[in-house]
Motif scaffolding. Structure first.
Motif, mmCIF file in Angstrom:
data_model
loop_
_atom_site.group_PDB
_atom_site.id
_atom_site.type_symbol
_atom_site.label_atom_id
_atom_site.label_comp_id
_atom_site.label_asym_id
_atom_site.label_seq_id
_atom_site.Cartn_x
_atom_site.Cartn_y
_atom_site.Cartn_z
ATOM 1 N N ARG A 134 -3.965 0.673 5.176
ATOM 2 C CA ARG A 134 -4.534 1.489 4.047
ATOM 3 C C ARG A 134 -5.963 1.635 4.122
ATOM 4 N NH1 ARG A 134 -0.046 4.215 3.245
ATOM 5 N NH2 ARG A 134 1.927 2.614 3.235
ATOM 6 N N TYR A 152 -2.962 1.508 -5.926
ATOM 7 C CA TYR A 152 -2.078 2.719 -5.732
ATOM 8 C C TYR A 152 -1.710 2.400 -4.271
ATOM 9 C CZ TYR A 152 -0.108 6.852 -4.146
ATOM 10 O OH TYR A 152 0.598 7.911 -3.555
ATOM 11 N N ARG A 153 -2.472 2.721 -3.361
ATOM 12 C CA ARG A 153 -2.369 2.683 -1.798
ATOM 13 C C ARG A 153 -1.729 1.459 -1.526
ATOM 14 N NH1 ARG A 153 -8.325 5.181 0.040
ATOM 15 N NH2 ARG A 153 -7.941 7.377 -0.711
ATOM 16 N N HIS A 156 1.961 0.920 -2.266
ATOM 17 C CA HIS A 156 2.765 2.298 -2.144
ATOM 18 C C HIS A 156 3.968 1.721 -1.108
ATOM 19 C CE1 HIS A 156 4.184 6.172 -0.338
ATOM 20 N NE2 HIS A 156 4.162 5.557 0.837
ATOM 21 N N ASP A 157 3.974 0.588 -0.180
ATOM 22 C CA ASP A 157 5.146 0.144 0.576
ATOM 23 C C ASP A 157 5.864 -0.627 -0.449
ATOM 24 O OD1 ASP A 157 4.225 1.148 2.815
ATOM 25 O OD2 ASP A 157 2.769 -0.659 3.484
ATOM 26 N N GLU A 172 9.762 9.392 2.878
ATOM 27 C CA GLU A 172 8.471 9.452 2.154
ATOM 28 C C GLU A 172 8.429 10.446 1.015
ATOM 29 O OE1 GLU A 172 5.788 7.979 2.502
ATOM 30 O OE2 GLU A 172 6.045 6.783 4.288
ATOM 31 N N LYS A 176 7.180 10.290 -3.020
ATOM 32 C CA LYS A 176 6.222 11.213 -3.460
ATOM 33 C C LYS A 176 6.576 11.782 -4.505
ATOM 34 C CE LYS A 176 2.565 10.946 -0.990
ATOM 35 N NZ LYS A 176 2.657 9.177 -0.533
ATOM 36 N N GLU A 179 6.278 9.061 -7.157
ATOM 37 C CA GLU A 179 5.041 8.564 -7.392
ATOM 38 C C GLU A 179 4.084 9.964 -8.210
ATOM 39 O OE1 GLU A 179 3.859 5.530 -3.764
ATOM 40 O OE2 GLU A 179 3.473 7.872 -3.800
ATOM 41 N N CYS A 188 0.141 13.460 -4.601
ATOM 42 C CA CYS A 188 1.398 13.116 -4.689
ATOM 43 C C CYS A 188 2.201 14.631 -4.753
ATOM 44 C CB CYS A 188 1.877 12.079 -5.571
ATOM 45 S SG CYS A 188 1.048 10.492 -5.273
#
Length: 251
Positions: A134, A152-153, A156-157, A172, A176, A179, A188
């Motif tokens: 990230r 946030y990054r 994500h996982d 993904e 998205k 998110e 997003c």
């Protein structure tokens, strides 16, 4: 224009005065790696990164730049949600990081199946991804907001883990959509809207009839995903955390 020292005037002493001069020139770093940019520069970066991200959705560096240069409204809103939530406020104060250097991978692997920590490590290993990939923020002109987008990054996982979605294009796009509803980040929204163009007709049908409606409902129903101190929830069962946050079981 900015007032400048004339040649006849003595230079400011190194230290506070020099720091102010650098700040006035627009070169002052708010945090390590920060790159000050004007509104025009941000617009150009946003346009270029959006074009590259649409051309190659796996260009995570371009996706990161797009998120930073277009999040001027969404990031303060997310920060305010965190400030008005006890757990989110503590995260803002303590600034935890999710990186290999902060994770005890052996301990997480030893947790029971179904726990957040065990399933998170399983996700990383099955998809051959690392939290260290990230990118750190560069173009966010506020130190606290820079941490918000970094957080946030790094979660994500964990969204993939909670939503039960892989890292292929279909997974993904579903994440998205979730998110986009949760964060309001234009990045997003763009990924949710244009990501499906690369999917097959069969996957598009599954996406439109099952996965997107579920992701939108979950995003609307769930509490703010940044208000969860995931590092203190590793032992909690994924199903229990989904229920607490308000994420409906994956279809």
């Amino acid at each position: 224009g900015r007032a400048r020292l004339s040649q006849a005037e003595p230079r400011a002493r190194p230290g506070h005065g020099e720091e102010e001069e650098v700040e006035e020139e627009g070169c002052y770093q708010l945090y390590p790696g920060h790159i000050p940019t004007s509104p025009l520069q941000k617009a150009l970066l946003a346009a270029g990164s959006a074009a590259m991200a649409l051309y190659d959705p796996y260009r995570h560096d371009m996706v990161a730049v797009l998120g930073e240069t277009t999040g001027c409204l969404a990031l303060p809103n997310l920060r305010d949600k965190m400030k008005h939530h006890p757990e989110g406020y503590r995260i803002l104060q303590e600034r935890p990081r999710i990186r290999l250097s902060t994770l005890d991978m052996g301990k997480l692997r030893g947790l029971p199946d179904g726990s957040l920590g065990r399933e998170y490590v399983r996700f990383l290993e099955d998809n051959k991804v690392s939290p260290d990939t990230r990118m750190p923020p560069k173009f966010v002109d506020d130190e606290e907001l820079a941490y918000v987008i970094q957080r946030y990054r790094e979660v994500h996982d964990l969204m993939h883990t909670l939503l039960g979605m892989p890292t292929n294009m279909l997974g993904e796009v579903v994440v998205k959509w979730f998110e986009a509803v949760q964060t309001g980040l234009p990045m997003c929204v763009l990924g949710a809207a244009f990501g499906p163009v690369r999917l097959s007709a069969r996957k598009l049908q599954v996406l439109a009839t099952e996965l997107v409606p579920w992701a939108i409902r979950s995003g609307l129903n769930a509490s703010c995903i940044l208000n969860v101190y995931y590092e203190q929830r590793w032992e909690q069962p994924v199903e229990s955390l989904r229920e607490e946050i308000g994420i409906f079981p994956p279809p």
